[in-house]
Design an enzyme around this catalytic site. Structure first.
Site, PDB file in Angstrom:
ATOM      1  N   HIS A   1      27.040  19.589   9.065  1.00  0.00           N
ATOM      2  CA  HIS A   1      28.491  19.789   8.489  1.00  0.00           C
ATOM      3  C   HIS A   1      28.589  21.404   8.461  1.00  0.00           C
ATOM      4  O   HIS A   1      27.709  21.985   8.253  1.00  0.00           O
ATOM      5  CB  HIS A   1      28.600  19.537   7.114  1.00  0.00           C
ATOM      6  CG  HIS A   1      29.987  19.785   6.520  1.00  0.00           C
ATOM      7  ND1 HIS A   1      30.808  18.854   6.520  1.00  0.00           N
ATOM      8  CD2 HIS A   1      30.437  20.870   5.944  1.00  0.00           C
ATOM      9  CE1 HIS A   1      32.139  19.408   6.152  1.00  0.00           C
ATOM     10  NE2 HIS A   1      31.945  20.440   5.712  1.00  0.00           N
ATOM     11  N   CYS A   2      29.599  21.941   9.218  1.00  0.00           N
ATOM     12  CA  CYS A   2      29.817  23.121   9.675  1.00  0.00           C
ATOM     13  C   CYS A   2      31.027  23.483   8.644  1.00  0.00           C
ATOM     14  O   CYS A   2      32.153  23.351   8.635  1.00  0.00           O
ATOM     15  CB  CYS A   2      30.281  23.464  10.775  1.00  0.00           C
ATOM     16  SG  CYS A   2      30.412  25.153  11.567  1.00  0.00           S
TER      17      CYS A   2
END
Length: 286
Positions: free
Chosen positions: A125-126
């Site tokens: 997850h960025c």
């Protein structure tokens, strides 16, 4: 899933950084070094504008593309003889099941605590795209990093080159009004070149081995456990460097730097090295 249309500070920071780098590069660095009305100035301005537009397009695509969700009707076929053994947990021999989403998980899918759902072929997850990087948007995320690295290095070269030109007299008389812009650009571009360059190298490594960031960390532990038991661990999705590249970036080399993902399938099943071994043993038996 979390609403990606809501305001995100990291995404706003990235958009402002792209805008600032573009404006300072074209209207300060190129203008001072070549002049925007000259042939070299026009060429560099057009080239940098193209790279900047590709950055904007691929970045927005990374933000707004759903990384891939598990269909509500998905269920593994346990009677399928071709069902890969790595879909089953080693310790309990139970099918991969997400307690939070209340459904089975396909191979390489993982639950994201931020998005609050399972993501197909989840890499990570960025926060900088306010989205997960997964099956459907991994390539466009990678292409964004490629163009971002090119843009930052290009801008830094133009910055250094423009410093070699003696400033006009009116600039000297105005107290060098561009000094602040140069300082901010330098403090922004140098760390970005290093950070994005490292990130690009990391994902090139992952693509060449057909791994995700999650699978890399899982593989480190699996390798340690295998060596402890006197065995050799091999990543099941590693098909060879070129095959891995085409799996992620597409079969056509000319499309590798284009943000197209027509080559990807549903993300519920992936080819493995075991498939080749099974096919070879079947052909020998026949």
């Amino acid at each position: 899933m979390k609403d990606r249309s809501s305001f995100s500070v990291p995404v706003t920071v990235v958009v402002l950084a792209i805008l600032y780098i573009y404006l300072s590069t074209v209207f300060i660095f190129i203008e001072r070094w070549f002049g925007l009305m000259s042939s070299p100035g026009v060429f560099n301005a057009v080239a940098f504008t193209f790279i900047a537009l590709m950055c904007v397009f691929t970045y927005s695509d990374s933000v707004f593309t759903d990384p891939g969700r598990v269909p509500a009707t998905y269920a593994p076929d346990i009677e399928d003889t071709e069902n890969p053994i790595h879909e089953i947990k080693r310790k309990s021999a139970d099918l991969r099941y997400c307690q939070k989403c209340s459904h089975y998980k396909p191979p390489r899918a993982h639950h994201c605590r931020v998005c609050k759902r399972c993501v197909l072929r989840m890499d990570h997850h960025c926060i900088w795209i306010n989205n997960c990087v997964g099956h459907a948007n991994y390539k466009v995320f990678f292409i964004f990093i490629v163009y971002a690295v090119i843009a930052c290095i290009y801008s830094l070269v133009l910055l250094v080159g423009s410093l070699t030109i003696d400033p006009p007299k009116d600039e000297l008389q105005s107290g060098d009004s561009f000094r602040t812009a140069y300082i901010i650009s330098g403090l922004l571009l140098v760390p970005l070149c290093v950070a994005l360059g490292v990130l690009l190298g990391w994902h090139i490594y992952l693509i060449l081995h057909n791994k995700t960031t999650i699978e890399y960390h899982e593989g480190v532990r699996a390798m340690w456990l295998a060596e402890k038991g006197g065995n050799v661990y091999t990543h099941p999705y590693d098909l060879g460097a070129y095959e891995n590249l085409t799996t992620v970036l597409g079969p056509n080399i000319l499309s590798w730097v284009c943000p197209t993902s027509k080559h990807i399938d549903s993300g519920l099943r992936f080819q493995t090295a075991y498939d080749n071994l099974i096919g070879a043993s079947t052909s020998k038996g026949s």
